[in-house]
Design an enzyme around this catalytic site. Structure first.
Site, PDB file in Angstrom:
ATOM      1  CD  GLU A 239      -1.867  -7.419  -3.757  1.00 37.04           C
ATOM      2  OE1 GLU A 239      -0.841  -7.945  -4.083  1.00 37.04           O
ATOM      3  OE2 GLU A 239      -2.017  -7.415  -2.584  1.00 37.04           O
TER       4      GLU A 239
ATOM      5  CE  LYS B  59      -5.142  -7.639   7.308  1.00 34.00           C
ATOM      6  NZ  LYS B  59      -3.739  -6.852   7.008  1.00 34.00           N
TER       7      LYS B  59
ATOM      8  CB  VAL C   3      -0.830   0.104   1.266  1.00 31.89           C
ATOM      9  CG1 VAL C   3      -1.824   1.284   1.337  1.00 31.89           C
ATOM     10  CG2 VAL C   3      -1.845  -1.193   0.983  1.00 31.89           C
TER      11      VAL C   3
ATOM     12  CB  CYS D  65      -8.034  -7.018   1.983  1.00 34.21           C
ATOM     13  SG  CYS D  65      -6.447  -5.722   1.907  1.00 34.21           S
TER      14      CYS D  65
ATOM     15  CB  THR E 118      -3.529  -4.151  10.898  1.00 35.52           C
ATOM     16  OG1 THR E 118      -4.178  -4.079   9.575  1.00 35.52           O
ATOM     17  CG2 THR E 118      -3.304  -2.544  11.433  1.00 35.52           C
ATOM     18  N   PRO E 119      -1.936  -7.492  11.354  1.00 38.61           N
ATOM     19  CG  PRO E 119      -0.186  -8.240  12.272  1.00 38.61           C
ATOM     20  CD  PRO E 119      -0.644  -7.145  12.119  1.00 38.61           C
TER      21      PRO E 119
ATOM     22  CB  THR F 144      -7.542  -2.441   6.226  1.00 39.23           C
ATOM     23  OG1 THR F 144      -7.355  -2.249   4.834  1.00 39.23           O
ATOM     24  CG2 THR F 144      -8.849  -2.629   6.557  1.00 39.23           C
TER      25      THR F 144
ATOM     26  CG  PHE G 193     -11.493   1.894  -1.442  1.00 36.51           C
ATOM     27  CD1 PHE G 193     -12.286   0.863  -0.811  1.00 36.51           C
ATOM     28  CD2 PHE G 193     -11.282   3.087  -1.065  1.00 36.51           C
ATOM     29  CE1 PHE G 193     -12.682   1.378   0.554  1.00 36.51           C
ATOM     30  CE2 PHE G 193     -12.013   3.476   0.208  1.00 36.51           C
ATOM     31  CZ  PHE G 193     -12.832   2.561   0.927  1.00 36.51           C
TER      32      PHE G 193
END
Length: 480
Positions: free
Chosen positions: A161, A275, A12, A272, A88-89, A128, A158
């Site tokens: 990939e 998660k 990101v 994403c 932010t795992p 996120t 947003f």
């Protein structure tokens, strides 16, 4: 000159900052990271991530108004606007394990910002995060402020990939959430002015903090839900003789539904979707919304079901065993035009086949052997932790061979699994492949990218997700 610093040089942070630098030559942009190897890669000719169009932009801006550095504290201290784009795992232990987002790295970043700041800052959530994260970050900064004022904004990404640069150049919307105070509104305006260099004003949406944070989770949940919906239909299509591509085409023609994200497949992947849904589930549970949490859980359960169903089709069709048989895996990335393997369905498919003692020969044009071996040796959610917390040396698997050619992967194979929709797979010489394979030769198309009728004419036994079943598969169980 406005100075922007982004903490985190990943999927990101890197592309987003590169495009901001490209579109705003009067703004100095520095991307910082504690990983020396990652920053060295951003400063080299071999960027750490593959994204069409990214290399050209980085090459044009690097050294002019775009910089990559490990001097984190120096550049954070000098910046006017700080983007935080750290991991932010999903938590693997403790309260909320398996669902809640782990904000350890976010909290560390916030404390470091408070320690080194000498003037007022705008701090922007780019990763996120769960709803109300901004409030927690705000508390850390204000309790360590030393008279410095901080404004927290939520500016979720947003990006898809494979089309990230295109998405950044021409976004559907840019979302900026902030406090409904004079200071908060002023901060929103400052960030809005950055994006306004190239994004039309009507596409820049300003909301309160909580709406911006929740909108990101909701968007990913809705997209994943569409994939699980069509995948659920694919199982019913196989059972009834319907064709899922015809069904999804008919459904997608309804303008209220639309045609995007209605392609049946072996399952969704990427960093994403799962998660963010797990995070959404946890937030719902924490707020006593059990029925809402269960609703979103089902999206993930159907995704897992689809992957298991695919593996069971492979095993049951080959006389109920793949032990000792060579199976070719074409594609390992979670989708085409990216080297990203995070949560790729190929991991679960490969693990399922290895669990039945298959010999796998894997080819993907963008994924390295080291990455494939690492992914297949990691526990769930390990991929989202820093490299130093991941397994150091991938487990040696004698049943696994990674090759750099589709024809080498399929030579002497009993079956071929298409798991990523790379364009090159559509133009392979399948007659050549058939002649080199063991007979009967099977093709299991997990992306519905091949002409199954042509392959049957060559001699293959073909399974395509959600399509009318080959006679070979009749009366065989779809799930164990």
């Amino acid at each position: 000159m406005v100075k922007i610093c982004c903490i985190g040089a990943g999927y990101v942070g890197g592309p987003t900052m590169a495009v901001i630098a490209f579109k705003c030559p009067a703004i100095e942009v520095v991307v910082v990271d504690i990983s020396v190897a990652r920053i060295a890669a951003w400063n080299s000719d071999q960027l750490p991530i593959y994204e069409p169009g990214l290399e050209d932009i980085v090459t044009q801006c690097r050294g002019k108004n775009l910089f990559f550095s490990t001097e984190v504290e120096k550049h954070v201290s000098e910046a006017d606007i700080i983007f935080v784009s750290v991991n932010t795992p999903t938590k693997t232990r403790g309260l909320g394990a398996g669902k809640a987002a782990d904000l350890t790295y976010w909290e560390s970043a916030a404390r470091m910002i408070a320690d080194v700041s000498k003037n007022d800052k705008i701090v922007v959530e780019k990763s996120t995060v769960p709803v109300k994260t901004a409030e927690a970050i705000e508390k850390i900064l204000t309790h360590n402020s030393n008279g410095i004022k901080y404004q927290i904004l939520s500016n979720p990404e947003f990006l898809a990939e494979g089309t990230a640069i295109q998405d950044l150049f021409n976004p559907d919307r840019v979302l900026i959430g902030g406090r409904e105070t004079p200071g908060g509104q002023k901060a929103i305006q400052a960030l809005k002015e950055v994006y306004a260099h190239w994004v039309p004003e009507d596409r820049i949406i300003c909301t309160n903090l909580w709406s911006a944070e929740l909108s990101k989770l909701a968007a990913n949940a809705f997209l994943a839900q569409r994939i699980s919906s069509v995948n659920a239909m694919s199982a019913l299509c196989e059972a009834t003789g319907a064709d899922v591509t015809q069904v999804s085409h008919a459904v997608g023609k309804d303008t209220r539904v639309g045609s995007k994200f209605l392609n049946a497949s072996v399952g969704f992947g990427g960093s994403c979707f799962q998660k963010d849904i797990l995070s959404l589930v946890y937030i719902c549970e924490c707020n006593g919304l059990k029925e809402v949490a269960n609703y979103w859980k089902q999206v993930i359960q159907v995704n897992d079901y689809q992957k298991n169903r695919f593996v069971n089709r492979v095993v049951s069709s080959m006389f109920n065993t793949v032990s000792g048989k060579k199976i070719a895996i074409l594609g390992f990335a979670f989708k085409k035009d990216t080297g990203d393997t995070r949560e790729t369905p190929a991991i679960d498919v490969c693990k399922g086949l290895l669990g039945d003692n298959a010999n796998l020969s894997i080819y993907d044009p963008q994924v390295t052997e080291d990455q494939i071996r690492k992914d297949l040796s990691m526990r769930k959610f390990d991929w989202d932790n820093p490299i130093h917390l991941q397994p150091m040396s991938p487990t040696v698997m004698k049943q696994l061979n990674v090759v750099w050619d589709a024809y080498a992967a399929t030579k002497d194979a009993h079956g071929l699994c298409l798991l990523t929709e790379w364009d090159e797979f559509k133009t392979l010489d399948f007659k050549k492949i058939y002649d080199s394979m063991q007979k009967p030769a099977f093709v299991f198309d997990g992306r519905n990218i091949i002409d199954e009728q042509k392959l049957r004419e060559i001699g293959f036994i073909v399974y395509s997700i959600g399509k009318p079943l080959d006679g070979w598969f009749k009366d065989m169980p779809a799930v164990a």
